[in-house]
Design a protein around this motif. Structure first.
Motif, PDB file in Angstrom:
ATOM      1  N   GLY A   9      68.932  30.264  37.724  1.00  0.00           N
ATOM      2  CA  GLY A   9      69.910  31.321  37.578  1.00  0.00           C
ATOM      3  C   GLY A   9      71.344  30.868  37.437  1.00  0.00           C
ATOM      4  O   GLY A   9      72.245  31.709  37.372  1.00  0.00           O
ATOM      5  N   VAL A  10      71.589  29.562  37.390  1.00  0.00           N
ATOM      6  CA  VAL A  10      72.965  29.064  37.237  1.00  0.00           C
ATOM      7  C   VAL A  10      73.026  28.126  36.027  1.00  0.00           C
ATOM      8  O   VAL A  10      72.003  27.742  35.464  1.00  0.00           O
ATOM      9  N   SER A  11      74.249  27.761  35.671  1.00  0.00           N
ATOM     10  CA  SER A  11      74.481  26.962  34.465  1.00  0.00           C
ATOM     11  C   SER A  11      75.076  25.605  34.819  1.00  0.00           C
ATOM     12  O   SER A  11      75.180  25.244  35.998  1.00  0.00           O
ATOM     13  N   ASP A  12      75.503  24.888  33.809  1.00  0.00           N
ATOM     14  CA  ASP A  12      76.122  23.572  34.001  1.00  0.00           C
ATOM     15  C   ASP A  12      77.404  23.652  34.826  1.00  0.00           C
ATOM     16  O   ASP A  12      77.826  22.645  35.400  1.00  0.00           O
ATOM     17  N   PHE A  13      78.013  24.820  34.890  1.00  0.00           N
ATOM     18  CA  PHE A  13      79.228  24.975  35.683  1.00  0.00           C
ATOM     19  C   PHE A  13      78.974  24.598  37.142  1.00  0.00           C
ATOM     20  O   PHE A  13      79.844  24.039  37.812  1.00  0.00           O
ATOM     21  N   ARG A  41      73.112  21.456  28.969  1.00  0.00           N
ATOM     22  CA  ARG A  41      73.603  22.147  27.769  1.00  0.00           C
ATOM     23  C   ARG A  41      72.650  23.215  27.249  1.00  0.00           C
ATOM     24  O   ARG A  41      72.500  23.397  26.027  1.00  0.00           O
ATOM     25  N   GLN A  42      72.012  23.956  28.150  1.00  0.00           N
ATOM     26  CA  GLN A  42      71.118  25.040  27.722  1.00  0.00           C
ATOM     27  C   GLN A  42      71.462  26.366  28.384  1.00  0.00           C
ATOM     28  O   GLN A  42      70.597  27.227  28.531  1.00  0.00           O
ATOM     29  N   GLY A  86      64.347  29.444  33.818  1.00  0.00           N
ATOM     30  CA  GLY A  86      62.970  28.989  33.806  1.00  0.00           C
ATOM     31  C   GLY A  86      62.599  28.281  32.511  1.00  0.00           C
ATOM     32  O   GLY A  86      63.378  28.265  31.549  1.00  0.00           O
ATOM     33  N   PRO A  87      61.399  27.689  32.483  1.00  0.00           N
ATOM     34  CA  PRO A  87      60.960  26.928  31.304  1.00  0.00           C
ATOM     35  C   PRO A  87      60.505  27.830  30.166  1.00  0.00           C
ATOM     36  O   PRO A  87      59.341  27.838  29.765  1.00  0.00           O
ATOM     37  N   ARG A  88      61.451  28.593  29.629  1.00  0.00           N
ATOM     38  CA  ARG A  88      61.130  29.467  28.511  1.00  0.00           C
ATOM     39  C   ARG A  88      60.919  28.658  27.237  1.00  0.00           C
ATOM     40  O   ARG A  88      61.085  27.439  27.215  1.00  0.00           O
TER      41      ARG A  88
END
Length: 268
Positions: free
Chosen positions: A61-65, A85-86, A91-93
């Motif tokens: 639920g979180v990003s590279d930030f 960078r995704q 999850g592994p969509r």
């Protein structure tokens, strides 16, 4: 070769997610970040790394930030850290794991050496799975509060995982596969006061190349905790091919607790 792992999950039926008290203690994460800032002068005194590439995978639920502080620390210590960078980790969509493999291969080709993988929570599952599929490309794996053992429902995040990923958290074959450790040096950093993941879910089996190290940290703040940063730096600076388990000697015994790896039942 890793020890065989049983697909039977009945033994996990009594394991429950962390209770409300531990969940409430997740509110200490901002204080862990404050402690990281206060400890920055001390952390800068740690030995520098050898410049090898590192991929850092964020949690569910979180990003590279969320991994900016960790990557900044790694860069300061002389490594070359890379975000995944995704976007947000839902999850592994479709296409997610393929993109991870492509990034891993590109970094290995560019640097001509193994890539270390660090994964926070669900990100640790990605790191482990990549290392299983491509051990020749990976130098070591470090996971932070990752639920790779036990049952996914022994976490307080499984419903959110199912909602955002569209996948079931109860698939015995998938669970058994995730439990299997990679064939490369693998460190699990965990906390008994984790309010999201039951700490037993972060226990590697007892193999010469695996270890489990306990820290005092929250789940949400584990990747911001100065003790975690120390462990990451200590694990990454080991020369390739000369990995050894962490030893909490001297004053380190007050802060870290290497724990015996759990025993795995043999496959029927």
């Amino acid at each position: 070769m890793p020890a065989p792992v049983s697909a039977d999950t009945d033994s996990d039926s009594t394991l429950r997610p962390p209770g409300l008290l531990k969940l409430a203690l997740e509110g200490r994460a901002p204080w862990e970040f404050a402690a990281l800032l206060a400890a920055a002068p001390w952390l800068r005194q740690l030995p520098s790394g050898d410049g090898h590439p590192v991929i850092v995978f964020p949690g569910l639920g979180v990003s590279d930030f969320s991994t900016v502080p960790m990557r900044s620390f790694l860069s300061d210590r002389g490594y070359e850290p890379h975000p995944w960078r995704q976007g947000f980790n839902f999850g592994p969509r479709h296409g997610v794991l393929e993109a991870c493999v492509e990034q891993l291969r590109a970094l290995h080709y560019r640097h001509g050496q193994g890539v270390s993988l660090i994964g926070w929570s669900l990100g640790g599952i990605y790191a482990r799975e990549l290392a299983k599929e491509h051990p020749d490309l990976v130098r070591c794996v470090i996971t932070l509060g990752s639920p790779f053992a036990g049952h996914p429902r022994a976490t307080n995040a499984w419903r959110f995982f199912e909602f955002v990923s569209g996948q079931s958290a109860h698939d015995p074959e998938v669970i058994a596969g995730i439990r299997q450790p990679p064939a490369v040096p693998t460190t699990s950093i965990y906390s008994r006061s984790d309010g999201v993941v039951a700490w037993q879910c972060s226990q590697n089996p007892d193999l010469p190349h695996t270890e489990n190290i306990e820290v005092r940290a929250s789940h949400v703040g584990m990747g911001l905790n100065p003790l975690t940063m120390y462990l990451i730096a200590d694990r990454l600076r080991q020369p390739a091919g000369r990995w050894q388990r962490f030893e909490a000697d001297g004053a380190k015994r007050w802060f870290f607790k290497p724990t015996p790896a759990r025993a795995e039942p043999a496959a029927a």
